[in-house]
Scaffold this motif. Structure first.
Motif, PDB file in Angstrom:
ATOM      1  N   GLY A  28      -6.140 -31.668   1.771  1.00  8.30           N
ATOM      2  CA  GLY A  28      -7.561 -31.356   1.885  1.00  8.30           C
ATOM      3  C   GLY A  28      -8.286 -32.286   2.830  1.00  8.30           C
ATOM      4  N   ASP A  52     -10.527 -31.365   6.043  1.00 11.63           N
ATOM      5  CA  ASP A  52     -11.905 -31.854   6.180  1.00 11.63           C
ATOM      6  C   ASP A  52     -12.110 -32.478   7.557  1.00 11.63           C
ATOM      7  N   ASP A 108      -6.642 -22.731  -3.927  1.00 12.01           N
ATOM      8  CA  ASP A 108      -7.971 -22.189  -3.635  1.00 12.01           C
ATOM      9  C   ASP A 108      -8.683 -23.036  -2.580  1.00 12.01           C
ATOM     10  N   ARG A 109      -8.571 -24.353  -2.707  1.00 19.45           N
ATOM     11  CA  ARG A 109      -9.202 -25.234  -1.725  1.00 19.45           C
ATOM     12  C   ARG A 109      -8.554 -25.060  -0.350  1.00 19.45           C
TER      13      ARG A 109
END
Length: 208
Positions: free
Chosen positions: A71, A75, A135-136
């Motif tokens: 993640g 980002d 999901d992320r």
């Protein structure tokens, strides 16, 4: 009694997770006992159970860490203008994961990933962890795909989520190949994705 610092607690937790990951990757999740983990990390049962109550918590914590790491790479990509193309992004993400993974090397890490997937069918906690991470990841890819479409790099008439799911599946397939066969350089995936991205742009050879 001297107070134990947070730095010491974090280092001990890291030691346990890294040792457990090596055990799971080497021997398999079900063939690994908590006693094996204790021997791997060189700690007492009390020291380990202070952090984790069993193998299920260990594997869930390892999976959660990987998703946090992935993640963070997305980002970073989302803050780039323009965002990196898919071939660059998958290479960047995989190298970050492989360089810092707790299992020790790329193939061991991929073997660990393949063991996590079937465990989600019987472990609700792990399934929830994996679902949240997926999901992320899907959301991050979808955001980037929308940016590619807005910039004219991808057809805008294809749902962003469909492209995002395909990107995720491509990386999952690469991890499976690495786990089963090994010696698959990340550059192979980068080149393959770049090649697919060139479809429709290639110039036909001159028949003369």
């Amino acid at each position: 009694m001297a107070r134990v610092s947070q730095e010491h607690l974090d280092a001990r937790r890291r030691q346990i997770l890294d040792g457990a990951a090596r055990c799971f990757a080497r021997n398999g999740f079900h063939a690994t006992s908590m006693q094996d983990v204790l021997q791997e990390v060189g700690l007492s049962a009390g020291a380990v159970y202070r952090y984790f109550r069993g193998k299920e918590q260990l594997i869930a914590a390892i999976a959660d860490e990987v998703f946090v790491l992935v993640g963070s790479a997305f980002d970073d990509a989302a803050r780039s203008v323009p965002p990196p193309t898919p071939d660059v992004l998958v290479g960047r993400v995989l190298r970050r994961v492989f360089d810092t993974n707790p299992a020790g090397d790329a193939q061991a890490f991929c073997r660990l990933v393949l063991q996590v997937w079937p465990e989600t069918l019987r472990n609700e906690v792990l399934a929830a962890t994996l679902q949240a991470g997926f999901d992320r990841l899907l959301g991050a890819w979808s955001t980037l795909v929308a940016a590619y479409q807005a910039g004219g790099q991808l057809d805008a008439d294809i749902p962003a989520e469909h492209v995002a799911r395909t990107c995720v599946a491509t990386v999952q397939g690469f991890l499976a190949q690495q786990a089963l066969f090994g010696d698959v350089d990340v550059r192979v995936l980068e080149d393959g994705v770049r090649g697919l991205m060139s479809l429709g742009r290639a110039v036909a050879p001159d028949p003369s």
